[in-house]
Design a protein around this motif. Structure first.
Motif, PDB file in Angstrom:
ATOM      1  N   ALA A  73       0.770  -1.144  -0.210  1.00 20.42           N
ATOM      2  CA  ALA A  73      -0.143   0.327  -0.133  1.00 20.42           C
ATOM      3  C   ALA A  73       1.125   1.434   0.029  1.00 20.42           C
ATOM      4  O   ALA A  73       0.620   2.389   0.489  1.00 20.42           O
ATOM      5  CB  ALA A  73      -0.815  -0.073   1.197  1.00 20.42           C
ATOM      6  N   ASN A  74       1.911   1.395  -0.809  1.00 20.31           N
ATOM      7  CA  ASN A  74       2.985   2.437  -0.586  1.00 20.31           C
ATOM      8  C   ASN A  74       3.398   2.919   0.422  1.00 20.31           C
ATOM      9  O   ASN A  74       3.754   4.152   0.655  1.00 20.31           O
ATOM     10  CB  ASN A  74       2.311   3.595  -1.518  1.00 20.31           C
ATOM     11  N   GLU A  75       3.536   1.902   1.724  1.00 15.65           N
ATOM     12  CA  GLU A  75       4.258   2.212   2.749  1.00 15.65           C
ATOM     13  C   GLU A  75       5.607   2.849   2.373  1.00 15.65           C
ATOM     14  O   GLU A  75       6.333   2.276   1.372  1.00 15.65           O
ATOM     15  CB  GLU A  75       4.538   1.047   3.496  1.00 15.65           C
ATOM     16  N   TRP A  93       9.080  -5.419   6.127  1.00 14.08           N
ATOM     17  CA  TRP A  93       9.664  -5.251   4.798  1.00 14.08           C
ATOM     18  C   TRP A  93      10.963  -4.291   5.051  1.00 14.08           C
ATOM     19  O   TRP A  93      11.954  -4.468   4.456  1.00 14.08           O
ATOM     20  CB  TRP A  93       8.740  -4.823   3.585  1.00 14.08           C
ATOM     21  N   ARG A  94      10.671  -3.327   5.948  1.00 10.76           N
ATOM     22  CA  ARG A  94      11.661  -2.376   6.158  1.00 10.76           C
ATOM     23  C   ARG A  94      12.834  -2.846   6.507  1.00 10.76           C
ATOM     24  O   ARG A  94      14.039  -2.538   6.080  1.00 10.76           O
ATOM     25  CB  ARG A  94      11.123  -1.266   7.029  1.00 10.76           C
ATOM     26  N   ASP A  95      12.832  -3.816   7.537  1.00 12.60           N
ATOM     27  CA  ASP A  95      14.048  -4.546   8.070  1.00 12.60           C
ATOM     28  C   ASP A  95      15.031  -5.412   6.848  1.00 12.60           C
ATOM     29  O   ASP A  95      16.093  -5.291   7.255  1.00 12.60           O
ATOM     30  CB  ASP A  95      13.799  -5.342   9.187  1.00 12.60           C
ATOM     31  N   SER A 129      11.168 -17.707  -1.795  1.00 12.07           N
ATOM     32  CA  SER A 129      12.191 -16.816  -1.212  1.00 12.07           C
ATOM     33  C   SER A 129      12.056 -15.374  -1.588  1.00 12.07           C
ATOM     34  O   SER A 129      12.865 -14.536  -2.425  1.00 12.07           O
ATOM     35  CB  SER A 129      13.535 -17.156  -2.010  1.00 12.07           C
ATOM     36  N   SER A 130      10.705 -14.710  -1.318  1.00 17.53           N
ATOM     37  CA  SER A 130      10.497 -13.449  -1.519  1.00 17.53           C
ATOM     38  C   SER A 130      11.576 -12.417  -0.839  1.00 17.53           C
ATOM     39  O   SER A 130      12.060 -11.402  -1.207  1.00 17.53           O
ATOM     40  CB  SER A 130       9.131 -13.157  -1.185  1.00 17.53           C
TER      41      SER A 130
END
Length: 386
Positions: A73-75, A93-95, A129-130
């Motif tokens: 969501a465009n974070e 995901w940021r980490d 493996s994303s």
């Protein structure tokens, strides 16, 4: 990939105005055989698949990194590469982005700031493996800002370090190396000790079919790190550096018992299966390949105990349909770290329609739906997008 390209272009423009300087990609992977052997310095046989992470990048004149995750969501996230890089307050995901960049900095790279827009179509929680794809893509993007093209093996090891030390997931190097170094139309036989790789051509007319069980994995929260610790304990008792150095005779003589015995037995036999599978695939021997895949799944179920009932059901369903409809030419097994995720199957292309129809008829996810099925081909590893 047209949809990815369009969404990436629009997402970059919306977040940062203007156009990127370049775009990089890093594929997901499916592991044909060789599970939980990589962190034991053993052998694995994955291939990269067409789903991927793409990052549009633009260099900045400062040391700020701004990131937008279009799939979330465009974070957004923002941090300074000239300052110590800490975990993001919201993690997630940021980490993974921060982990890769922090690892490059820790290894002595002086990075520039960048605007990064991320998009991808790898199903999350499917064992494809994303996370490794994201890490490898971030590494490619940040080095592209410097005008560099990464060495595939080096970027894979850096991505593994990022996941081990920053994220806290004690994975081996398979996922990252498969994403970084795979060869089109081939599986990649990886020696996880030397990091030597050898492309094993996938015979023409052979299909790779990936079926999602509908059970979403969560390895950091699960038992993955415990399995690794049990393998290390087995190696310590056996007096070897890693279980790659053990044999079944050594295991029997050492008197291992319980879970430690079972974990060691899986790794030793799985290494043997990988080598045999590479030979079978190179010889276009799908019948032997199917037997090895079935044995691998049974070992993960009984000795390594990383499957779940729905995945066992799906693997058995796929294997039985291949045996009946493809005259035993191929097989199926759980793929990935376990505790949910997907099943991978090999079969002649001529049998795909009948087998997948049978799977949709006979198997239902925990939500009562037909499973998502992907018919894939082996693609090349990470690089620039023209």
């Amino acid at each position: 990939m047209t949809d990815l390209a369009a969404r990436l272009s629009a997402g970059f423009a919306a977040a940062f105005d203007g156009s990127p300087d370049g775009v990089v990609r890093a594929p997901g992977r499916v592991n044909i055989i060789g599970e939980h052997t990589d962190y034991n310095d053993g052998f694995v046989l994955p291939c990269a698949i067409p789903v991927e992470t793409r990052i549009a990048w633009r260099a900045r004149p400062d040391t700020t990194v701004r990131v937008v995750a279009i799939e979330f969501a465009n974070e957004q996230d923002e941090f300074d590469v000239a300052q110590p890089i800490e975990h993001a307050p919201d993690g997630g995901w940021r980490d993974y982005v921060r982990a890769m960049i922090a690892t490059l900095v820790k290894e002595g790279r002086t990075l520039r700031g960048a605007d990064l827009a991320i998009v991808g179509d790898i199903p999350r929680g499917a064992g494809l493996s994303s996370s490794a794809s994201l890490e490898v893509a971030v590494g490619h993007a940040m080095l592209a800002v410097l005008g560099e093209t990464p060495d595939a093996t080096k970027i894979a090891v850096q991505a593994q370090t990022a996941e081990n030390d920053f994220v806290g997931m004690k994975c081996g190097v398979m996922d990252q190396l498969a994403s970084a170094a795979s060869v089109a139309d081939a599986a990649l036989l990886i020696d996880c000790r030397s990091l030597d790789t050898r492309a094993i051509p996938i015979p023409a007319g052979t299909a790779i079919v990936i079926i999602h069980s509908g059970v979403v994995r969560g390895l950091v929260e699960g038992h993955y790190n415990r399995r690794r610790a049990e393998c290390e304990e087995a190696a310590r008792i056996l007096g070897v550096p890693k279980l790659r150095d053990a044999t079944l005779d050594m295991i029997a003589a050492a008197g291992l018992t319980g879970d430690v015995l079972a974990r060691a037995r899986h790794v030793v036999t799985e290494d043997d299966r990988v080598i045999a599978a590479a030979e079978a695939l190179a010889s276009d021997d799908l019948r032997t390949m199917g037997r090895l895949m079935a044995d691998s799944h049974a070992s993960m179920r009984d000795d390594f105990q990383v499957t779940v009932p729905k995945v066992d059901e799906l693997a058995a369903t796929a294997h039985d349909l291949i045996a009946t409809l493809c005259d035993g030419q191929g097989g199926a097994r759980m793929t990935g770290g376990g505790f949910g995720g997907a099943v991978v199957a090999l079969m002649p292309e001529s049998g795909v329609e009948a087998v997948t129809a049978g799977i949709r008829e006979r198997y239902r996810t925990p939500a009562g739906e037909a499973p998502e099925i992907m018919v894939a081909r082996a693609v090349a590893g990470a690089g620039n997008v023209d």
